[in-house]
Design a protein around this motif. Structure first.
Motif, mmCIF file in Angstrom:
data_model
loop_
_atom_site.group_PDB
_atom_site.id
_atom_site.type_symbol
_atom_site.label_atom_id
_atom_site.label_comp_id
_atom_site.label_asym_id
_atom_site.label_seq_id
_atom_site.Cartn_x
_atom_site.Cartn_y
_atom_site.Cartn_z
ATOM 1 N N GLU A 110 0.821 -1.219 0.000
ATOM 2 C CA GLU A 110 0.000 0.000 0.000
ATOM 3 C C GLU A 110 0.856 1.270 0.000
ATOM 4 O O GLU A 110 0.360 2.358 -0.289
ATOM 5 C CB GLU A 110 -0.900 0.021 1.238
ATOM 6 C CG GLU A 110 -1.964 -1.050 1.251
ATOM 7 C CD GLU A 110 -2.979 -0.848 0.146
ATOM 8 O OE1 GLU A 110 -3.412 0.298 -0.039
ATOM 9 O OE2 GLU A 110 -3.325 -1.825 -0.534
ATOM 10 N N LEU A 111 2.135 1.135 0.352
ATOM 11 C CA LEU A 111 2.980 2.312 0.557
ATOM 12 C C LEU A 111 3.705 2.767 -0.700
ATOM 13 O O LEU A 111 3.971 3.941 -0.878
ATOM 14 C CB LEU A 111 4.014 2.027 1.644
ATOM 15 C CG LEU A 111 3.459 1.679 3.020
ATOM 16 C CD1 LEU A 111 4.591 1.296 3.948
ATOM 17 C CD2 LEU A 111 2.681 2.853 3.582
ATOM 18 N N GLY A 112 4.058 1.838 -1.570
ATOM 19 C CA GLY A 112 4.849 2.187 -2.750
ATOM 20 C C GLY A 112 5.758 1.048 -3.109
ATOM 21 O O GLY A 112 5.341 -0.113 -3.078
ATOM 22 N N GLY A 113 7.006 1.362 -3.422
ATOM 23 C CA GLY A 113 7.931 0.296 -3.794
ATOM 24 C C GLY A 113 9.347 0.818 -3.859
ATOM 25 O O GLY A 113 9.660 1.881 -3.333
ATOM 26 N N ARG A 114 10.208 0.033 -4.491
ATOM 27 C CA ARG A 114 11.608 0.421 -4.655
ATOM 28 C C ARG A 114 11.910 0.507 -6.139
ATOM 29 O O ARG A 114 11.580 -0.414 -6.890
ATOM 30 C CB ARG A 114 12.518 -0.601 -3.965
ATOM 31 C CG ARG A 114 13.983 -0.240 -3.999
ATOM 32 C CD ARG A 114 14.805 -1.201 -3.170
ATOM 33 N NE ARG A 114 14.683 -0.961 -1.740
ATOM 34 C CZ ARG A 114 15.396 -0.050 -1.063
ATOM 35 N NH1 ARG A 114 16.286 0.697 -1.699
ATOM 36 N NH2 ARG A 114 15.241 0.111 0.223
ATOM 37 N N CYS A 115 12.522 1.590 -6.570
ATOM 38 C CA CYS A 115 12.838 1.761 -7.990
ATOM 39 C C CYS A 115 13.970 0.797 -8.359
ATOM 40 O O CYS A 115 15.002 0.753 -7.677
ATOM 41 C CB CYS A 115 13.253 3.198 -8.261
ATOM 42 S SG CYS A 115 13.782 3.479 -9.950
ATOM 43 N N THR A 116 13.778 0.052 -9.425
ATOM 44 C CA THR A 116 14.797 -0.920 -9.827
ATOM 45 C C THR A 116 15.970 -0.239 -10.532
ATOM 46 O O THR A 116 16.990 -0.869 -10.781
ATOM 47 C CB THR A 116 14.194 -1.974 -10.777
ATOM 48 O OG1 THR A 116 13.546 -1.283 -11.852
ATOM 49 C CG2 THR A 116 13.190 -2.852 -10.055
ATOM 50 N N CYS A 117 15.815 1.039 -10.851
ATOM 51 C CA CYS A 117 16.887 1.774 -11.538
ATOM 52 C C CYS A 117 17.774 2.518 -10.537
ATOM 53 O O CYS A 117 18.978 2.316 -10.494
ATOM 54 C CB CYS A 117 16.263 2.738 -12.545
ATOM 55 S SG CYS A 117 17.465 3.655 -13.492
ATOM 56 N N CYS A 118 17.165 3.372 -9.703
ATOM 57 C CA CYS A 118 17.966 4.161 -8.760
ATOM 58 C C CYS A 118 18.001 3.527 -7.369
ATOM 59 O O CYS A 118 18.655 4.064 -6.468
ATOM 60 C CB CYS A 118 17.473 5.602 -8.680
ATOM 61 S SG CYS A 118 15.815 5.805 -7.998
ATOM 62 N N ASP A 119 17.277 2.432 -7.178
ATOM 63 C CA ASP A 119 17.289 1.668 -5.924
ATOM 64 C C ASP A 119 16.845 2.512 -4.729
ATOM 65 O O ASP A 119 17.363 2.381 -3.635
ATOM 66 C CB ASP A 119 18.683 1.074 -5.680
ATOM 67 C CG ASP A 119 18.632 -0.024 -4.626
ATOM 68 O OD1 ASP A 119 17.604 -0.715 -4.539
ATOM 69 O OD2 ASP A 119 19.602 -0.158 -3.862
#
Lengths: 87, 161
Positions: free
Chosen positions: A43-52
């Motif tokens: 529900e909060l979001g995630g982690r960008c796989t590019c900039c981590d």
């Protein structure tokens, strides 16, 4: 709660007492997301796989556009505008 | 880098909130002393007598690209005693131009609180809300309530160069 939270908030409410939450700041759009205890991470979001970096749910699934790159673009546009106005 | 504090009790007359977002405290960059700013703390809360009907107040912080019309307020240095390079404007009577307009589309920080509640938020290093070194670009705090028309206090603490 986070191991390394990006921020911390305290709400003082006469009915609820003191409510404390961690927060993180989206590294793409700079939005602050509050993290209630025992909430579903999805529900909060995630982690960008590019900039981590942690990103908010509004930026999940969109191309990486780090806030630092955004700030540089805004500042470049501002400098161009000021230069044009000065001519 | 130095730290500063600004709130909408520092200058002018506090404006009663309405059913639409009303700007309280704004901090912006200025051409003469252009620099980025980092918002590190926000404190919000109602100031007036609570409404007889229990109700909520919605607070938000969004990006602004103009000053609107308000009272100029000089930010207080918290760290080194040097003047801030950013410009403070409080208690707006004409709203600034805000990213996302009067909706919450552009909100970077938003919260709905009971009228008798108050909130403080602290950013850890690297998680601040940043505004660019562009003339008149900055952050503005706004508030609304569907019920009460009291005044609110919004305090910003920020770093600039």
């Amino acid at each position: 709660m986070f191991l390394k939270p990006g921020g911390y908030t305290i709400i003082t409410d006469p009915d609820l007492g003191t409510v404390e939450e961690d927060s993180f700041t989206c590294k793409h759009c700079n939005r602050v997301t509050f993290v209630p205890a025992r909430c579903d991470p999805v529900e909060l979001g995630g982690r960008c796989t590019c900039c981590d970096a942690l990103i908010c749910k509004h930026c999940v699934g969109k191309p990486c556009d780090h806030i630092e790159r955004k700030l540089e673009r805004w500042e470049a546009a501002g400098r161009l505008f000021e230069a044009m106005r000065g001519e | 880098m130095a730290r500063y504090s600004i709130n909408n009790r520092m200058a002018g007359s506090q404006q009663a909130i309405t059913t639409t977002l009303k700007s309280q405290t704004e901090i912006t960059a200025a051409t003469a002393t252009l620099c980025r700013g980092w918002l590190v703390e926000i404190a919000v809360g109602a100031e007036g007598t609570p409404n007889a009907t229990d109700c909520n107040i919605v607070y938000d912080v969004a990006r602004a690209t103009t000053l609107g019309t308000g009272t100029a307020a000089t930010p207080n240095p918290v760290g080194p005693d040097v003047a801030s390079r950013s410009v403070g404007t409080v208690n707006h009577t004409v709203e600034p131009t805000v990213t996302g307009g009067a909706a919450f589309v552009g909100s970077l920080w938003s919260r709905s609180l009971n009228q008798r509640a108050a909130q403080q938020w602290f950013a850890n290093p690297g998680s601040e809300i940043i505004w660019p070194a562009t003339n008149l670009a900055g952050l503005v705090s706004r508030a609304l309530s569907p019920t009460t028309t009291q005044t609110v206090l919004v305090d910003f603490r920020y770093d600039d160069l």
